[in-house]
Design an enzyme around this catalytic site. Sequence first.
Site, PDB file in Angstrom:
ATOM      1  N   ARG A 141       0.833  -1.096   0.103  1.00 38.63           N
ATOM      2  CA  ARG A 141       0.105  -0.166  -0.058  1.00 38.63           C
ATOM      3  C   ARG A 141       0.862   1.307  -0.053  1.00 38.63           C
ATOM      4  O   ARG A 141       0.326   2.367   0.603  1.00 38.63           O
ATOM      5  CB  ARG A 141      -0.969  -0.063   1.347  1.00 38.63           C
ATOM      6  CG  ARG A 141      -1.965  -1.008   1.223  1.00 38.63           C
ATOM      7  CD  ARG A 141      -3.169  -0.408   0.013  1.00 38.63           C
ATOM      8  NE  ARG A 141      -4.190  -1.630   0.015  1.00 38.63           N
ATOM      9  CZ  ARG A 141      -5.338  -1.599   0.804  1.00 38.63           C
ATOM     10  NH1 ARG A 141      -5.576  -0.832   1.738  1.00 38.63           N
ATOM     11  NH2 ARG A 141      -6.099  -2.256   0.558  1.00 38.63           N
TER      12      ARG A 141
ATOM     13  N   ARG B  48      -3.418   7.087   0.210  1.00 35.76           N
ATOM     14  CA  ARG B  48      -3.659   8.155   1.011  1.00 35.76           C
ATOM     15  C   ARG B  48      -2.418   8.812   1.851  1.00 35.76           C
ATOM     16  O   ARG B  48      -2.399  10.073   1.965  1.00 35.76           O
ATOM     17  CB  ARG B  48      -4.875   7.809   1.993  1.00 35.76           C
ATOM     18  CG  ARG B  48      -5.929   8.756   1.551  1.00 35.76           C
ATOM     19  CD  ARG B  48      -7.127   8.731   2.641  1.00 35.76           C
ATOM     20  NE  ARG B  48      -6.601   9.141   3.860  1.00 35.76           N
ATOM     21  CZ  ARG B  48      -7.333   8.740   4.929  1.00 35.76           C
ATOM     22  NH1 ARG B  48      -8.380   8.261   4.952  1.00 35.76           N
ATOM     23  NH2 ARG B  48      -6.823   9.262   6.449  1.00 35.76           N
TER      24      ARG B  48
ATOM     25  N   ARG C 179      -6.681  11.697  -6.985  1.00 40.75           N
ATOM     26  CA  ARG C 179      -7.953  10.976  -6.568  1.00 40.75           C
ATOM     27  C   ARG C 179      -9.016  11.941  -6.273  1.00 40.75           C
ATOM     28  O   ARG C 179     -10.148  11.255  -5.850  1.00 40.75           O
ATOM     29  CB  ARG C 179      -7.454   9.858  -5.628  1.00 40.75           C
ATOM     30  CG  ARG C 179      -6.804   8.550  -6.310  1.00 40.75           C
ATOM     31  CD  ARG C 179      -7.821   7.671  -6.998  1.00 40.75           C
ATOM     32  NE  ARG C 179      -9.302   7.554  -6.474  1.00 40.75           N
ATOM     33  CZ  ARG C 179      -9.588   6.906  -5.154  1.00 40.75           C
ATOM     34  NH1 ARG C 179      -8.672   6.400  -4.537  1.00 40.75           N
ATOM     35  NH2 ARG C 179     -10.719   7.136  -4.740  1.00 40.75           N
TER      36      ARG C 179
ATOM     37  N   ASP D 103      -6.548  -3.219  -7.496  1.00 45.75           N
ATOM     38  CA  ASP D 103      -7.034  -3.901  -6.368  1.00 45.75           C
ATOM     39  C   ASP D 103      -7.390  -5.006  -6.622  1.00 45.75           C
ATOM     40  O   ASP D 103      -7.502  -5.682  -7.756  1.00 45.75           O
ATOM     41  CB  ASP D 103      -8.556  -2.933  -5.996  1.00 45.75           C
ATOM     42  CG  ASP D 103      -8.901  -3.519  -4.367  1.00 45.75           C
ATOM     43  OD1 ASP D 103      -8.350  -2.860  -3.478  1.00 45.75           O
ATOM     44  OD2 ASP D 103      -9.660  -4.372  -4.273  1.00 45.75           O
TER      45      ASP D 103
ATOM     46  N   TYR E  84     -14.903 -11.653   0.191  1.00 46.93           N
ATOM     47  CA  TYR E  84     -15.770 -10.402  -0.117  1.00 46.93           C
ATOM     48  C   TYR E  84     -16.954 -10.740  -0.840  1.00 46.93           C
ATOM     49  O   TYR E  84     -17.995 -10.183  -0.941  1.00 46.93           O
ATOM     50  CB  TYR E  84     -14.629  -9.579  -1.049  1.00 46.93           C
ATOM     51  CG  TYR E  84     -13.592  -8.831  -0.307  1.00 46.93           C
ATOM     52  CD1 TYR E  84     -14.061  -7.896   0.556  1.00 46.93           C
ATOM     53  CD2 TYR E  84     -12.649  -9.234  -0.125  1.00 46.93           C
ATOM     54  CE1 TYR E  84     -13.259  -7.048   1.342  1.00 46.93           C
ATOM     55  CE2 TYR E  84     -11.386  -8.608   0.585  1.00 46.93           C
ATOM     56  CZ  TYR E  84     -11.870  -7.566   1.258  1.00 46.93           C
ATOM     57  OH  TYR E  84     -10.953  -6.941   2.000  1.00 46.93           O
TER      58      TYR E  84
HETATM   59  O1  1CP Z   1       0.255   0.550  -3.330  1.00 46.35           O
HETATM   60  C1  1CP Z   1      -0.111  -0.518  -3.519  1.00 46.35           C
HETATM   61  O2  1CP Z   1      -0.144  -1.626  -2.438  1.00 46.35           O
HETATM   62  C2  1CP Z   1      -1.197  -1.098  -4.651  1.00 46.35           C
HETATM   63  C3  1CP Z   1      -2.561  -1.035  -4.438  1.00 46.35           C
HETATM   64  C4  1CP Z   1      -3.492  -1.774  -3.674  1.00 46.35           C
HETATM   65  C5  1CP Z   1      -3.163  -3.337  -3.272  1.00 46.35           C
HETATM   66  C6  1CP Z   1      -2.053  -4.154  -3.360  1.00 46.35           C
HETATM   67  C7  1CP Z   1      -4.664  -1.513  -3.447  1.00 46.35           C
HETATM   68  C8  1CP Z   1      -5.340  -0.136  -3.767  1.00 46.35           C
HETATM   69  N1  1CP Z   1      -5.320  -2.529  -2.925  1.00 46.35           N
HETATM   70  C9  1CP Z   1      -4.693  -3.442  -2.921  1.00 46.35           C
HETATM   71  C10 1CP Z   1      -5.039  -4.989  -2.597  1.00 46.35           C
HETATM   72  C11 1CP Z   1      -6.056  -5.159  -1.478  1.00 46.35           C
HETATM   73  N2  1CP Z   1      -7.353  -4.613  -1.714  1.00 46.35           N
HETATM   74  C12 1CP Z   1      -6.163  -6.163  -0.494  1.00 46.35           C
HETATM   75  C13 1CP Z   1      -5.041  -7.035  -0.199  1.00 46.35           C
HETATM   76  C14 1CP Z   1      -3.908  -6.271   0.441  1.00 46.35           C
HETATM   77  C15 1CP Z   1      -4.258  -5.743   1.905  1.00 46.35           C
HETATM   78  O3  1CP Z   1      -4.503  -6.771   2.625  1.00 46.35           O
HETATM   79  O4  1CP Z   1      -4.424  -4.858   2.384  1.00 46.35           O
HETATM   80  C16 1CP Z   1      -7.161  -6.330   0.223  1.00 46.35           C
HETATM   81  C17 1CP Z   1      -7.832  -6.985   1.239  1.00 46.35           C
HETATM   82  C18 1CP Z   1      -8.069  -5.370  -0.632  1.00 46.35           C
HETATM   83  C19 1CP Z   1      -9.374  -4.951  -0.487  1.00 46.35           C
HETATM   84  C20 1CP Z   1      -9.741  -3.559  -0.115  1.00 46.35           C
HETATM   85  N3  1CP Z   1      -9.510  -2.430  -1.095  1.00 46.35           N
HETATM   86  C21 1CP Z   1      -9.528  -2.914   1.036  1.00 46.35           C
HETATM   87  C22 1CP Z   1      -9.846  -3.454   2.513  1.00 46.35           C
HETATM   88  C23 1CP Z   1     -11.218  -3.515   3.073  1.00 46.35           C
HETATM   89  C24 1CP Z   1     -11.256  -4.612   4.162  1.00 46.35           C
HETATM   90  O5  1CP Z   1     -11.730  -5.657   3.970  1.00 46.35           O
HETATM   91  O6  1CP Z   1     -10.833  -4.121   5.258  1.00 46.35           O
HETATM   92  C25 1CP Z   1      -9.873  -1.499   0.882  1.00 46.35           C
HETATM   93  C26 1CP Z   1     -10.034  -0.272   1.880  1.00 46.35           C
HETATM   94  C27 1CP Z   1      -9.674  -1.249  -0.669  1.00 46.35           C
HETATM   95  C28 1CP Z   1      -9.739   0.090  -1.440  1.00 46.35           C
HETATM   96  C29 1CP Z   1      -8.343   0.328  -1.592  1.00 46.35           C
HETATM   97  N4  1CP Z   1      -7.498  -0.400  -2.639  1.00 46.35           N
HETATM   98  C30 1CP Z   1      -6.325   0.067  -2.899  1.00 46.35           C
HETATM   99  C31 1CP Z   1      -6.449   1.554  -2.164  1.00 46.35           C
HETATM  100  C32 1CP Z   1      -5.503   2.645  -2.171  1.00 46.35           C
HETATM  101  C33 1CP Z   1      -7.768   1.330  -1.306  1.00 46.35           C
HETATM  102  C34 1CP Z   1      -8.336   2.557  -0.560  1.00 46.35           C
HETATM  103  C35 1CP Z   1      -9.369   3.262  -1.413  1.00 46.35           C
HETATM  104  C36 1CP Z   1      -9.039   4.665  -1.719  1.00 46.35           C
HETATM  105  O7  1CP Z   1      -7.851   5.262  -1.852  1.00 46.35           O
HETATM  106  O8  1CP Z   1      -9.988   5.677  -2.466  1.00 46.35           O
END
Ligand code: 1CP
Length: 374
Positions: free
Chosen positions: A34, A38, A47, A83, A159
């Site tokens: 990540r 943000r 964004r 994602d 999910y």
């Molecule tokens: O920089 C990076 O790492 C690349 C971007 C990335 C990755 C690898 C994003 C962007 N998502 C992911 C993978 C992801 N998505 C995972 C596996 C990694 C982890 O465990 O964190 C998971 C579980 C998700 C699902 C997801 N997408 C969540 C988690 C929700 C929960 O169940 O707790 C969330 C909040 C998102 C949205 C998301 N994905 C990525 C970002 C930057 C965001 C935040 C939203 C935004 O900025 O508007």
Amino acid sequence: MIRRMTNRRVLTDAPLLDAAAGRTPSRRPVWFMRQAGRSLPEYREIRANIGMLESCFRPDLLAEITMQPVRRHDVDAAILFSDIVVPLKAAGVDLDIVPGRGPVVAHPVRTAADIDALPGFDPDQVAAVVEGIGAILGELTDRQALIGFAGAPFTLASYLIEGGPSRNHERTKALMHSEPALWDRLMSRIDPLITGFLRAQIDAGVDAVQLFDSWAGFLTERDYRRHVLPHSARILGAIADAGVPRIHFGVGTGELLGAMAAAGTEVVGVDWRMPLDIAARRISAALQDDDPADGRGDSARALQGNLDPAILFAGESAVQAEVRRILAEADRAIDRGDARGHIFNLGHGVLPDTDADAITRTVDFVHAQPPAPR
Ligand code: 1CP
């Protein structure tokens, strides 16, 4: 043998690839899960007026957001901005990423009919991602690796079944235990989406891939081995011939590390709860148990991790003390023959309120330490 078109670069001096393969890297590779997101003001700006999923399907935006942390922090790898739900969305599953919550699925998948109605995968659906990868590869130096990724079938299934982020994954476990045949049917339907998404990224030229089984740590080892491992192993096996290192990661997986390594992976991601030397010992012991003919060297994997993301809020001297501890634990594992290399990372993703400068300083500090011994 089928030869695929590949755009993969030949990188002879990329620290992440060297560490993953058990070679001595020119410096200790570091990147942060990540790292795009943000914590970066430039990300918040880009964004401001565009939805998360929309930005994942805009080649210019996904390339720019992927590159932001690489430029700012001098990390050794970019991770594709995408994602885990992107292949589902691309295939036509009705879902959205809701700010402050995460992926939300309009019609949760719970019955045989729901499962059979899941769409298949067509690489054309992720053409935008492929185009974005091309743009990223044009910007990276030949020391910086591009990591592609996908969600593992258990985490994606959660999910789909729960309909969104879940605290306890109860409906997911209920299906697994009450209707194991239906569970296997769902896993088999998700498999081509994941494999297809990974293949598309590999063919587009990513240098490594990470399979995120973020929520696997909610399972017992018994359930993981019985209901999940065969499916994750099939996916990891399907891309084994690509020659890119495979990283397998989950949260709270101390009890599962051996099984996750056995699924077929060169690098095991470890969360912050377990010291890396203990993690490595568990991995090499489990792999030898699975295959006693394995020589000791063959049962060692590279490690990735494992700074607690919250420590980045604790100030520089606390961060440095923890980094030193983690490097010493990784080096001990390598010295003992339990691990083949070390890629520094957090134990889970960067927390949104993290100070971007604390991340840069941590990267600099890791780079100033000697690379892992061999
Ligand atoms: O920089 C990076 O790492 C690349 C971007 C990335 C990755 C690898 C994003 C962007 N998502 C992911 C993978 C992801 N998505 C995972 C596996 C990694 C982890 O465990 O964190 C998971 C579980 C998700 C699902 C997801 N997408 C969540 C988690 C929700 C929960 O169940 O707790 C969330 C909040 C998102 C949205 C998301 N994905 C990525 C970002 C930057 C965001 C935040 C939203 C935004 O900025 O508007």
